[in-house]
Design an enzyme around this catalytic site. Structure first.
Site, PDB file in Angstrom:
ATOM      1  N   GLN A   1       0.840  -1.201   0.000  1.00 34.13           N
ATOM      2  CA  GLN A   1       0.000   0.000   0.000  1.00 34.13           C
ATOM      3  C   GLN A   1       0.873   1.248   0.000  1.00 34.13           C
ATOM      4  O   GLN A   1       1.983   1.247   0.526  1.00 34.13           O
ATOM      5  CB  GLN A   1      -0.908  -0.014   1.239  1.00 34.13           C
ATOM      6  CG  GLN A   1      -1.908   1.144   1.333  1.00 34.13           C
ATOM      7  CD  GLN A   1      -1.409   2.267   2.230  1.00 34.13           C
ATOM      8  OE1 GLN A   1      -0.436   2.097   2.956  1.00 34.13           O
ATOM      9  NE2 GLN A   1      -2.048   3.424   2.172  1.00 34.13           N
TER      10      GLN A   1
ATOM     11  N   HIS B   1     -12.591   2.231   3.827  1.00 34.69           N
ATOM     12  CA  HIS B   1     -11.468   2.403   4.758  1.00 34.69           C
ATOM     13  C   HIS B   1     -11.868   1.971   6.180  1.00 34.69           C
ATOM     14  O   HIS B   1     -11.485   2.599   7.170  1.00 34.69           O
ATOM     15  CB  HIS B   1     -11.036   3.878   4.746  1.00 34.69           C
ATOM     16  CG  HIS B   1      -9.574   4.119   4.979  1.00 34.69           C
ATOM     17  ND1 HIS B   1      -8.795   4.871   4.136  1.00 34.69           N
ATOM     18  CD2 HIS B   1      -8.749   3.735   5.977  1.00 34.69           C
ATOM     19  CE1 HIS B   1      -7.552   4.940   4.609  1.00 34.69           C
ATOM     20  NE2 HIS B   1      -7.502   4.246   5.723  1.00 34.69           N
TER      21      HIS B   1
ATOM     22  N   GLY C   1      -8.888  -6.125   7.367  1.00 34.74           N
ATOM     23  CA  GLY C   1      -7.923  -5.202   7.951  1.00 34.74           C
ATOM     24  C   GLY C   1      -7.708  -5.425   9.433  1.00 34.74           C
ATOM     25  O   GLY C   1      -6.626  -5.788   9.888  1.00 34.74           O
ATOM     26  N   ARG C   2      -8.776  -5.251  10.220  1.00 29.56           N
ATOM     27  CA  ARG C   2      -8.603  -5.313  11.674  1.00 29.56           C
ATOM     28  C   ARG C   2      -8.368  -6.735  12.191  1.00 29.56           C
ATOM     29  O   ARG C   2      -7.562  -6.934  13.103  1.00 29.56           O
ATOM     30  CB  ARG C   2      -9.819  -4.719  12.378  1.00 29.56           C
ATOM     31  CG  ARG C   2      -9.960  -3.195  12.207  1.00 29.56           C
ATOM     32  CD  ARG C   2     -11.131  -2.668  13.019  1.00 29.56           C
ATOM     33  NE  ARG C   2     -11.346  -1.227  12.874  1.00 29.56           N
ATOM     34  CZ  ARG C   2     -12.073  -0.672  11.919  1.00 29.56           C
ATOM     35  NH1 ARG C   2     -12.662  -1.415  11.011  1.00 29.56           N
ATOM     36  NH2 ARG C   2     -12.214   0.645  11.856  1.00 29.56           N
TER      37      ARG C   2
ATOM     38  N   ASP D   1     -13.438  -4.666   0.651  1.00 30.39           N
ATOM     39  CA  ASP D   1     -13.295  -5.008   2.075  1.00 30.39           C
ATOM     40  C   ASP D   1     -14.328  -4.241   2.892  1.00 30.39           C
ATOM     41  O   ASP D   1     -15.134  -3.493   2.359  1.00 30.39           O
ATOM     42  CB  ASP D   1     -11.861  -4.748   2.564  1.00 30.39           C
ATOM     43  CG  ASP D   1     -11.511  -3.257   2.638  1.00 30.39           C
ATOM     44  OD1 ASP D   1     -12.414  -2.394   2.536  1.00 30.39           O
ATOM     45  OD2 ASP D   1     -10.311  -2.946   2.813  1.00 30.39           O
ATOM     46  N   GLY D   2     -14.306  -4.452   4.212  1.00 35.71           N
ATOM     47  CA  GLY D   2     -15.191  -3.727   5.105  1.00 35.71           C
ATOM     48  C   GLY D   2     -16.120  -4.627   5.893  1.00 35.71           C
ATOM     49  O   GLY D   2     -17.095  -5.155   5.359  1.00 35.71           O
ATOM     50  N   GLY D   3     -15.801  -4.843   7.169  1.00 39.67           N
ATOM     51  CA  GLY D   3     -16.693  -5.598   8.051  1.00 39.67           C
ATOM     52  C   GLY D   3     -16.707  -7.091   7.809  1.00 39.67           C
ATOM     53  O   GLY D   3     -17.588  -7.793   8.296  1.00 39.67           O
ATOM     54  N   VAL D   4     -15.711  -7.589   7.070  1.00 36.63           N
ATOM     55  CA  VAL D   4     -15.670  -9.021   6.746  1.00 36.63           C
ATOM     56  C   VAL D   4     -15.116  -9.801   7.936  1.00 36.63           C
ATOM     57  O   VAL D   4     -13.970  -9.613   8.337  1.00 36.63           O
ATOM     58  CB  VAL D   4     -14.801  -9.265   5.493  1.00 36.63           C
ATOM     59  CG1 VAL D   4     -14.620 -10.750   5.240  1.00 36.63           C
ATOM     60  CG2 VAL D   4     -15.425  -8.584   4.286  1.00 36.63           C
ATOM     61  N   ARG D   5     -15.943 -10.662   8.530  1.00 37.28           N
ATOM     62  CA  ARG D   5     -15.539 -11.438   9.708  1.00 37.28           C
ATOM     63  C   ARG D   5     -15.841 -12.917   9.559  1.00 37.28           C
ATOM     64  O   ARG D   5     -15.467 -13.720  10.413  1.00 37.28           O
ATOM     65  CB  ARG D   5     -16.270 -10.928  10.956  1.00 37.28           C
ATOM     66  CG  ARG D   5     -16.013  -9.472  11.298  1.00 37.28           C
ATOM     67  CD  ARG D   5     -14.575  -9.261  11.731  1.00 37.28           C
ATOM     68  NE  ARG D   5     -14.248  -7.857  11.887  1.00 37.28           N
ATOM     69  CZ  ARG D   5     -14.423  -7.166  13.006  1.00 37.28           C
ATOM     70  NH1 ARG D   5     -14.934  -7.734  14.048  1.00 37.28           N
ATOM     71  NH2 ARG D   5     -14.093  -5.890  13.059  1.00 37.28           N
TER      72      ARG D   5
END
Ligand SMILES: *[C@@H]1O[C@H](CO)[C@@H](O)[C@H](O)[C@H]1NC(C)=O
Ligand SMILES: *[C@@H]1O[C@H](CO)[C@@H](O)[C@H](O)[C@H]1NC(C)=O
Ligand SMILES: *[C@@H]1O[C@H](CO)[C@@H](O)[C@H](O)[C@H]1NC(C)=O
Ligand SMILES: *[C@@H]1O[C@H](CO)[C@@H](O)[C@H](O)[C@H]1NC(C)=O
Ligand SMILES: *[C@@H]1O[C@H](CO)[C@@H](O)[C@H](O)[C@H]1NC(C)=O
Length: 388
Positions: A174, A274, A331-332, A308-312
């Site tokens: 990145q 993001h 990410g997290r 991406d975003g909130g993928v668990r």
């Protein structure tokens, strides 16, 4: 009487000194029991049965200031919460009467083969979760055969991360659009020299970061992010002349911008809000992908799309694949899994792979490449987002 009171007092003391009570932040209740955990200590990896469990474990270990730095999002965190909750409005279709004895998760991203269609997304400063920082993320990704995209705002240098790559391991990197042009040019050169195969260029925080209240409480008002505020289409074109690596614009939130990137000849785009950390109120990836499907469907035919975003969960990955994403970022979760170092990250990857395989079996599909929009019903999201 006295003994009863004493007993009560004693039990309360016991309760307060040992049992760990953690605010679960409204994450799905999976029956995680934290009463045996010790505040500040890494819980047993064996207690972990989902990526959300790992977030709670990380919250128990990482100091409040740095947990906030990972967990934080912009303003009222409406987009952060939407990322986690959008899945409730999506239904998956499963087919019966199909041979699902051999599930194949493999895919290619920009022509490079990977074992799974999900990847470790850029996230800043992994070192606050574990001293091994980005090195365990790189090694766990390499061993699992998945893509890792380190952040330019990393704890370890991009060369240190490249140095732990396994033989044949492919990583992208990145980059931000720094207003300091010397820094931008230097870093692009270093990324290329270190062997990364593509640049993931963050284009959604021109000039400034979102106002991340949860984190600002600890850091105070931060100085400007150092991102160029004048970055426009001309600068986007120009930046491609500074590297021979393919560039993937990250942070695309509209069909219009997706189309612009297609017209400019980019090989891929990265749909993302993001993690809710920039524009609060921005749509989720589900909604953005639906927008592109309606208003610029040629994008999916002619370029790769990542999201991406909130993928668990494995079924979240499948939802985004069904809507046209080729690969899905997290990410997290990898950051949180890293409190155990490499073994934690490997465990996180395995759990997600297992969920993905299981969900595909239950849907009657054995190949990731065959997951198309017939597997997903997004009418509820569409009726809310588009009004029809
Ligand atoms: C990538 O996978 C494809 C399809 O499975 C295969 O044909 C190709 O040889 C692989 N490429 C490399 C470099 O391994
Ligand atoms: C710009 O970046 C270069 C290279 O990283 C650095 O040496 C220089 O000090 C920076 N300039 C400013 C004004 O920060
Ligand atoms: C980029 O390089 C190409 C070919 O070298 C050149 O034609 C073009 O004008 C350059 N674009 C910019 C914006 O510098
Ligand atoms: C950090 O990761 C290492 C493995 O890389 C592990 O041994 C260590 O226990 C982790 N640190 C903490 C505080 O859990
Ligand atoms: C989408 O997948 C379904 C289920 O496997 C299949 O029946 C259908 O032919 C596929 N559609 C296209 C356009 O490939």
């Amino acid at each position: 009487m006295t003994s009863t009171l004493f007993y009560l007092w004693f039990s309360l003391l016991f309760l307060f000194s040992f049992a760990v009570v953690i605010d679960m932040e409204g994450l799905p209740d999976t029956g995680l029991d934290t009463t045996d955990w010790v505040a500040g200590q890494t819980p047993p990896l064996d207690d972990m049965w989902s990526l959300n469990d790992m977030q709670i474990a990380a919250k128990n270990v990482i100091t409040a200031r740095y947990y906030a730095s990972y967990r934080t999002a912009a303003l009222d965190e409406v987009t952060y919460q939407a990322n986690l909750n959008i899945w409730k409005n999506v239904r998956l279709n499963g087919y019966s009467f199909r041979d699902v004895s051999d599930i194949d998760l493999s895919t290619s991203i920009l022509g490079y083969n990977f074992s799974s269609p999900f990847f470790i997304a850029p996230a800043a400063n992994a070192g606050h979760a574990n001293a091994s920082a980005e090195l365990s993320l790189a090694t766990a990704a390499g061993k699992a055969g998945i893509l890792y995209v380190p952040s330019i705002s990393a704890t370890k240098s991009l060369e240190q991360i490249a140095n732990v790559a396994l033989e044949d391991q492919v990583m992208f990197h990145q980059e931000y659009i720094w207003s300091n042009r010397t820094q931008l040019i230097d870093e692009l050169k270093r990324i290329e020299a270190a062997g990364y195969k593509a640049i993931v260029l963050t284009v959604d925080n021109t000039g400034i970061d979102g106002i991340r209240t949860r984190s600002l409480r600890y850091t105070g008002a931060t100085s400007e992010a150092g991102h160029s505020a004048t970055f426009d289409l001309a600068s986007l074109s120009e930046i491609r002349n500074l590297t021979s690596l393919p560039i993937v614009p990250k942070g695309i939130k509209t069909a219009a911008d997706a189309l612009t990137c297609l017209e400019l000849g980019f090989p891929a785009i990265y749909v993302s809000n993001h993690g809710g950390r920039t524009l609060d109120g921005a749509p989720t990836s589900v909604e953005i992908l639906l927008d592109i499907r309606r208003n610029a469907p040629e994008v999916f035919e002619r370029m790769e799309v990542y999201a991406d975003g909130g993928v668990r969960r494995g079924n979240h990955v499948i939802t985004l694949l069904a809507l046209g994403a080729r690969a899905v970022g997290l990410g997290r979760s990898p950051i949180f899994a890293n409190i155990w170092g490499e073994v934690g990250v490997s465990r996180m990857i395995e759990m997600l792979q297992t969920e993905l395989e299981t969900t595909m079996q239950l849907m009657g599909e054995s190949k990731v490449a065959n997951i198309n929009s017939s597997y997903v019903n997004t009418k509820l999201v569409e009726s809310i987002y588009f009004g029809n």
